[in-house]
Each structure stands twice: as structure tokens, then as C-alpha cells.
Motif scaffolding. Structure first.
Motif, PDB file in Angstrom:
ATOM      1  N   LEU A 142       1.068  -1.109   0.018  1.00 32.44           N
ATOM      2  CA  LEU A 142       0.086  -0.028   0.166  1.00 32.44           C
ATOM      3  C   LEU A 142       0.746   1.013  -0.196  1.00 32.44           C
ATOM      4  O   LEU A 142       0.453   2.236  -0.755  1.00 32.44           O
ATOM      5  N   LEU A 143       1.950   1.153   0.645  1.00 32.82           N
ATOM      6  CA  LEU A 143       3.093   2.425   0.903  1.00 32.82           C
ATOM      7  C   LEU A 143       3.482   2.449  -0.824  1.00 32.82           C
ATOM      8  O   LEU A 143       3.642   3.740  -1.122  1.00 32.82           O
ATOM      9  N   GLY A 144       3.748   1.356  -1.334  1.00 28.55           N
ATOM     10  CA  GLY A 144       4.350   1.394  -2.570  1.00 28.55           C
ATOM     11  C   GLY A 144       3.396   1.903  -3.677  1.00 28.55           C
ATOM     12  O   GLY A 144       3.749   2.907  -4.411  1.00 28.55           O
ATOM     13  N   LEU A 145       2.102   1.745  -3.278  1.00 25.68           N
ATOM     14  CA  LEU A 145       1.086   2.150  -4.126  1.00 25.68           C
ATOM     15  C   LEU A 145       0.883   3.877  -3.970  1.00 25.68           C
ATOM     16  O   LEU A 145       0.467   4.638  -4.806  1.00 25.68           O
ATOM     17  N   GLN A 146       1.041   4.060  -2.634  1.00 25.54           N
ATOM     18  CA  GLN A 146       1.047   5.680  -2.445  1.00 25.54           C
ATOM     19  C   GLN A 146       2.168   6.539  -3.054  1.00 25.54           C
ATOM     20  O   GLN A 146       1.716   7.548  -3.763  1.00 25.54           O
ATOM     21  N   PHE A 147       3.278   5.774  -3.228  1.00 25.57           N
ATOM     22  CA  PHE A 147       4.299   6.614  -4.042  1.00 25.57           C
ATOM     23  C   PHE A 147       3.973   6.374  -5.811  1.00 25.57           C
ATOM     24  O   PHE A 147       3.982   7.813  -6.275  1.00 25.57           O
ATOM     25  N   LEU A 148       3.583   5.305  -6.139  1.00 28.27           N
ATOM     26  CA  LEU A 148       3.108   4.987  -7.310  1.00 28.27           C
ATOM     27  C   LEU A 148       1.892   6.103  -7.859  1.00 28.27           C
ATOM     28  O   LEU A 148       2.067   6.620  -9.175  1.00 28.27           O
ATOM     29  N   LEU A 149       0.933   6.448  -7.118  1.00 28.54           N
ATOM     30  CA  LEU A 149      -0.079   7.121  -7.591  1.00 28.54           C
ATOM     31  C   LEU A 149       0.011   8.690  -7.084  1.00 28.54           C
ATOM     32  O   LEU A 149      -1.039   9.516  -7.318  1.00 28.54           O
ATOM     33  N   GLU A 168      -6.530   5.335  -8.047  1.00 32.04           N
ATOM     34  CA  GLU A 168      -6.188   5.060  -9.273  1.00 32.04           C
ATOM     35  C   GLU A 168      -7.089   5.786 -10.302  1.00 32.04           C
ATOM     36  O   GLU A 168      -6.386   6.329 -11.268  1.00 32.04           O
ATOM     37  N   GLN A 169      -8.456   5.518 -10.042  1.00 33.14           N
ATOM     38  CA  GLN A 169      -9.103   6.411 -10.971  1.00 33.14           C
ATOM     39  C   GLN A 169      -8.974   7.901 -11.117  1.00 33.14           C
ATOM     40  O   GLN A 169      -8.982   8.430 -12.092  1.00 33.14           O
ATOM     41  N   ASP A 173       0.199  10.345 -18.212  1.00 26.29           N
ATOM     42  CA  ASP A 173       1.212   9.356 -18.179  1.00 26.29           C
ATOM     43  C   ASP A 173       1.429   8.966 -16.639  1.00 26.29           C
ATOM     44  O   ASP A 173       1.252   9.611 -15.788  1.00 26.29           O
ATOM     45  N   LEU A 174       1.846   7.554 -16.388  1.00 29.39           N
ATOM     46  CA  LEU A 174       2.622   7.238 -15.234  1.00 29.39           C
ATOM     47  C   LEU A 174       3.642   6.387 -15.494  1.00 29.39           C
ATOM     48  O   LEU A 174       3.780   5.586 -15.894  1.00 29.39           O
ATOM     49  N   PRO A 175       4.948   7.473 -15.302  1.00 29.77           N
ATOM     50  CA  PRO A 175       6.105   6.652 -15.307  1.00 29.77           C
ATOM     51  C   PRO A 175       6.546   5.873 -14.452  1.00 29.77           C
ATOM     52  O   PRO A 175       7.346   6.244 -13.533  1.00 29.77           O
TER      53      PRO A 175
END
Length: 296
Positions: free
Chosen positions: A172-179, A206-207, A215-217
Motif C-alpha cells: 500500500l505504501l508503494g502504491l502511495q508513491f506510485l499514484l 487510481e481512478q 502518463d504514469l512513468p
């Protein structure tokens, strides 16, 4: 007291004064204390250096792994084994500990989750303290704003090749960074993300990201155990009790792919016969292979 009995007692007393056995120490590892200034908490960084570190001026890719109390020795040992027996390049591993003085469950719930759940009945593992949630943004700023500069100053790391490694809440923390700040890391290894958390809040995130970005690099490797699915006869929902984590991850990865972000690469691997507790080493191994090259 009989002489023989007295002899036994004296031997026991003498034995009790002997030094305790030495602890096993992982070679080429260091522990560094670090203060999270904005959070007003203290943490430790566990650092594993490659065997060749003292032999030259090379800068190494750096793996940042959360839940380090469990995951650091696993990541360190598997990375070394892949280097020695599969030709993968050497890396520096940085493990991020739980906050000093906090229980592991308390620390990770607070630091790795993006929100306070709208509905929950969680209990604290720390007597006298209510459970805390939703500080992933602030904790992420600690990593990028304080941990990164410290590691860059103290070690020969290639800060253009940073890898995030997380599992469960750590993902979840990784997804926080990702998004929010996807370029924080060059590669993400995310195992069994708890996408059911807070009624599926990461699907909402995400939505929202897709609605405002073209883009999502990022490079992402998703992995999960094939047994992390809903029991037969139960109806899937966005709740921990009725979550089908495999279906959730397939859905989330599918949504990312459907956006056709030009800079995004995702891979998803389901490891059959593995569950939430056993799958992490498999996710790690394949996630590293998806990013690290063979040693030259």
C-alpha cells in the motif's frame, strides 16, 4: 547437604555466570539511527553492502525494503544468492525499521496505510494507545526527503536505480508513491497488496490519478500467492473478510494497463500453491529479475 549435592549446586551456580552465547551477525551489514524530523519519531536503517563494496569506487543499485524487521535478511540473502549463483548484479539493500518503541503492527498500520478506514474495529497492539492509520504520505516524505539524502551521502549508491520492495500493507505504501510521485523509485516490487483496505480506497486513487494524468512513468512487478483468494461459496467484496486478493490485484493491474500510459510497465505473476505468508520470497526473486541485469 550431601557432598555430591553441594557439588551439583556449585556447578550450576558457576554455569549461570558464564557469558551468554554470541548473536549471529550478518556479514557486511550496518545499523544506522535516523530521526524523522517532521514525524518526531526515531527509526533505524539496516544496510547490507555487497562483497565487492570495499574493492573499488563502483556505485550500486539500491533496494529500499519496508517491514525490515522481517524482510531485510530475506532480501539481503536472496539478492546475494542471485548474484553469486545466477549472475545478477550486486546491490545495496536498505531496510526501513518500525519506529523505535512502537509495536510492529502499530507502526506499520500507521506508516504504510493511506487513510484512516471509514469503518473498522481494529485493536491496538500497544496498551494505552489507540490504533493509528493514514500516515503513508508523511512517512513517504520522510523516506524521500530524509532517508534518501542520508543514504546518498553515506554510501556509494546509484540513486538513479532505486527499487521499492513491499508486501501487504508495505505494498500500500508503494502504491502511495506510485499514484502520487511515481518517479520516486525506478522500479516497484509489490507483493500481495492489501487492495481491500478502506473499502478499496486505492481503486479510487487510481481512478482519480487516471482522470488527471496522461502518463504514469513507472516499472512495476506485482506478485501474489494463488491461495490468496476468496473461499468457495463466499461473495467477494471490498472488505478484509470477503476480499479475493488475487481477483483484486488482477482487476487493479487491468485498470492500469487499460489506461495505456506510455511510460508504465507492469507485470503480474500469480504463484500457485503459495499463500500470503509464504509468497514473499517468490515475489522478491522474480521482481528483482524483472529489473536487475546480469553482472558484466
Amino acid at each position: 547437604m550431601k557432598p555430591f549435592s553441594l557439588f551439583i549446586v556449585l556447578c550450576c551456580l558457576a554455569g549461570s555466570t558464564l557469558a551468554a552465547p554470541a548473536s549471529y551477525v550478518l556479514e557486511n551489514t550496518e545499523v544506522r539511527d535516523i530521526r524523522a524530523q517532521a514525524l518526531k519519531r526515531d527509526y533505524q536503517l539496516y544496510v547490507a553492502l555487497p562483497d565487492s563494496y570495499r574493492q573499488g569506487n563502483k556505485r550500486y543499485p539500491v533496494l529500499f525494503v519496508v517491514d525490515a524487521n522481517y524482510s531485510f535478511p530475506i532480501v539481503r540473502n536472496i539478492a546475494q544468492r542471485l548474484n553469486k549463483h545466477a549472475g545478477m548484479e550486486e546491490v545495496i539493500v536498505v531496510g526501513l525499521s518500525y519506529a523505535n518503541g512502537d509495536g510492529g503492527v502499530y507502526s506499520r498500520r500507521r506508516d504504510y496505510t493511506p487513510t484512516t478506514p471509514r469503518k473498522h474495529d481494529y485493536r491496538s497492539d500497544m496498551p494505552g494507545r489507540q490504533p493509528a492509520f493514514g500516515e503513508a504520505k508523511a512517512y513517504g516524505q520522510f523516506i524521500s526527503g530524509e532517508v534518501f539524502p542520508f543514504i546518498a551521502q553515506q554510501y556509494r549508491v546509484n540513486m538513479q536505480r532505486k527499487v521499492f520492495i513491499g508486501h501487504s500493507y508495505g505494498s500500500l505504501l508503494g502504491l502511495q508513491f506510485l499514484l502520487t510521485q511515481p518517479r520516486t523509485f525506478e522500479h516497484y516490487i509489490l507483493g500481495s497488496p492489501s487492495l481491500w483496505y478502506d473499502a478499496g480506497v486505492m481503486f479510487e486513487r487510481e481512478q482519480a490519478y487516471a482522470a488527471s494524468h496522461k502518463d504514469l512513468p513507472a516499472s512495476v512487478f506485482f506478485g501474489i500467492g494463488g491461495l490468496e483468494k476468496l473461499a468457495a461459496g463466499k461473495k467477494r467484496s471490498r472488505s478484509e473478510e470477503d476480499a479475493d486478493m488475487v481477483a483484486d490485484l488482477r482487476e487493479f493491474d487491468g485498470k492500469l494497463k487499460s489506461r495505456k500510459f506510455p511510460g508504465l510497465t507492469t507485470r503480474l505473476r500469480v504463484f500457485e500453491d503459495e499463500d500470503h505468508a509464504s509468497v514473499f520470497p517468490f515475489v522478491l526473486t522474480h521482481g528483482l529479475r524483472a529489473y536487475l541485469t546480469s553482472a558484466k
